[in-house]
Design a protein around this motif. Sequence first.
Motif, PDB file in Angstrom:
ATOM      1  N   PRO A 103       0.842  -1.200   0.000  1.00 60.68           N
ATOM      2  CA  PRO A 103       0.000   0.000   0.000  1.00 60.68           C
ATOM      3  C   PRO A 103       0.875   1.246   0.000  1.00 60.68           C
ATOM      4  O   PRO A 103       2.003   1.235   0.493  1.00 60.68           O
ATOM      5  N   GLY A 104       0.326   2.315  -0.569  1.00 59.46           N
ATOM      6  CA  GLY A 104       1.076   3.558  -0.627  1.00 59.46           C
ATOM      7  C   GLY A 104       0.175   4.752  -0.829  1.00 59.46           C
ATOM      8  O   GLY A 104      -1.046   4.617  -0.960  1.00 59.46           O
ATOM      9  N   VAL A 105       0.809   5.926  -0.847  1.00 54.81           N
ATOM     10  CA  VAL A 105       0.099   7.181  -1.031  1.00 54.81           C
ATOM     11  C   VAL A 105       0.927   8.065  -1.949  1.00 54.81           C
ATOM     12  O   VAL A 105       2.158   8.102  -1.847  1.00 54.81           O
ATOM     13  N   VAL A 106       0.254   8.783  -2.843  1.00 55.93           N
ATOM     14  CA  VAL A 106       0.906   9.792  -3.674  1.00 55.93           C
ATOM     15  C   VAL A 106       0.405  11.145  -3.202  1.00 55.93           C
ATOM     16  O   VAL A 106      -0.791  11.413  -3.242  1.00 55.93           O
ATOM     17  N   TYR A 107       1.332  11.974  -2.734  1.00 55.59           N
ATOM     18  CA  TYR A 107       0.974  13.310  -2.259  1.00 55.59           C
ATOM     19  C   TYR A 107       1.307  14.348  -3.313  1.00 55.59           C
ATOM     20  O   TYR A 107       2.328  14.263  -3.978  1.00 55.59           O
ATOM     21  N   ASP A 108       0.410  15.314  -3.466  1.00 54.15           N
ATOM     22  CA  ASP A 108       0.735  16.512  -4.229  1.00 54.15           C
ATOM     23  C   ASP A 108       0.355  17.697  -3.344  1.00 54.15           C
ATOM     24  O   ASP A 108       0.120  17.530  -2.157  1.00 54.15           O
ATOM     25  N   GLU A 109       0.297  18.886  -3.893  1.00 58.07           N
ATOM     26  CA  GLU A 109       0.062  20.071  -3.061  1.00 58.07           C
ATOM     27  C   GLU A 109      -1.315  20.089  -2.406  1.00 58.07           C
ATOM     28  O   GLU A 109      -1.465  20.592  -1.302  1.00 58.07           O
ATOM     29  N   GLN A 110      -2.338  19.554  -3.063  1.00 62.88           N
ATOM     30  CA  GLN A 110      -3.691  19.645  -2.526  1.00 62.88           C
ATOM     31  C   GLN A 110      -4.197  18.378  -1.863  1.00 62.88           C
ATOM     32  O   GLN A 110      -4.888  18.422  -0.870  1.00 62.88           O
ATOM     33  N   ASN A 111      -3.906  17.231  -2.449  1.00 61.67           N
ATOM     34  CA  ASN A 111      -4.540  16.019  -1.942  1.00 61.67           C
ATOM     35  C   ASN A 111      -3.603  14.821  -1.948  1.00 61.67           C
ATOM     36  O   ASN A 111      -2.465  14.920  -2.385  1.00 61.67           O
ATOM     37  N   ALA A 112      -4.137  13.705  -1.468  1.00 61.19           N
ATOM     38  CA  ALA A 112      -3.401  12.446  -1.428  1.00 61.19           C
ATOM     39  C   ALA A 112      -4.219  11.378  -2.132  1.00 61.19           C
ATOM     40  O   ALA A 112      -5.435  11.301  -1.970  1.00 61.19           O
ATOM     41  N   THR A 113      -3.548  10.565  -2.925  1.00 64.59           N
ATOM     42  CA  THR A 113      -4.191   9.463  -3.633  1.00 64.59           C
ATOM     43  C   THR A 113      -3.664   8.156  -3.066  1.00 64.59           C
ATOM     44  O   THR A 113      -2.453   7.919  -3.056  1.00 64.59           O
ATOM     45  N   HIS A 114      -4.559   7.306  -2.588  1.00 69.72           N
ATOM     46  CA  HIS A 114      -4.171   6.011  -2.031  1.00 69.72           C
ATOM     47  C   HIS A 114      -4.006   5.010  -3.170  1.00 69.72           C
ATOM     48  O   HIS A 114      -4.902   4.844  -3.991  1.00 69.72           O
ATOM     49  N   ILE A 115      -2.844   4.358  -3.187  1.00 65.91           N
ATOM     50  CA  ILE A 115      -2.512   3.434  -4.269  1.00 65.91           C
ATOM     51  C   ILE A 115      -1.933   2.148  -3.689  1.00 65.91           C
ATOM     52  O   ILE A 115      -1.711   2.036  -2.488  1.00 65.91           O
ATOM     53  N   TYR A 116      -1.661   1.184  -4.578  1.00 66.84           N
ATOM     54  CA  TYR A 116      -0.840   0.035  -4.213  1.00 66.84           C
ATOM     55  C   TYR A 116       0.042  -0.308  -5.403  1.00 66.84           C
ATOM     56  O   TYR A 116      -0.303  -0.041  -6.557  1.00 66.84           O
ATOM     57  N   VAL A 117       1.223  -0.840  -5.106  1.00 66.82           N
ATOM     58  CA  VAL A 117       2.205  -1.188  -6.129  1.00 66.82           C
ATOM     59  C   VAL A 117       2.692  -2.616  -5.870  1.00 66.82           C
ATOM     60  O   VAL A 117       2.596  -3.131  -4.757  1.00 66.82           O
ATOM     61  N   ASP A 118       3.237  -3.235  -6.892  1.00 64.56           N
ATOM     62  CA  ASP A 118       3.788  -4.580  -6.775  1.00 64.56           C
ATOM     63  C   ASP A 118       5.034  -4.529  -5.885  1.00 64.56           C
ATOM     64  O   ASP A 118       5.913  -3.691  -6.065  1.00 64.56           O
ATOM     65  N   ALA A 119       5.121  -5.424  -4.915  1.00 60.96           N
ATOM     66  CA  ALA A 119       6.221  -5.419  -3.944  1.00 60.96           C
ATOM     67  C   ALA A 119       7.583  -5.629  -4.610  1.00 60.96           C
ATOM     68  O   ALA A 119       8.564  -4.980  -4.242  1.00 60.96           O
TER      69      ALA A 119
END
Length: 190
Positions: A29-45
């Motif tokens: 699991p992960g998160v991508v942050y930018d200036e306004q918001n955060a997007t919850h993501i997942y990537v292959d280990a």
Amino acid sequence: MKTTELKAHKRENVGKRAAKDLRTSGNIPGVVYDEQNATHIYVDAKEVAKVLYTQDTYVISLNVDGSTTNAIVRDAEYHPVTERVLHVEFLKVTESKKVKVFLPVKLTGTPVGVSKGGKLTTKVRKLLVKGIPSKLPDVITVDVSHLDLGQTIKVGHASLGDLEILTSASAALASVEIPRALRSTVTKGN
């Protein structure tokens, strides 16, 4: 700076149970942050491990369900015993905004003190710098050929052009240590 591509997918469910299920299925699991918001993501280990378990720093072309954005790894959380990646945070980067990153240090040249019997010791392997992502080098190269026995080169002596060094200027990068066998001859000679 080196670049690589990483595929990711948006997460619908967030929370401990959903994160545990993702890890069980071979994803992180992960998160991508930018200036306004955060997007919850997942990537292959296995794919994210190629980026995290290396000395290099990457600008990642993060493909989230077909939408591509440039990002850097801001932080990663590891299991305290197994060192497995538990969570990763990405920070979206733009060409107009400076970012803080750790860049690896590469020492070049053979120090004068090493030819006299000394031992070159690396004190810092990475430096925290701030700069525009496209102008960041792959590595910070420092010439140590002028170091004699007992001398040290500090972060403040390294010239990095337009990069802003955030690591303390008084921190030692490398030194030429005097071996025990040579200490008595060096002190008698002085």
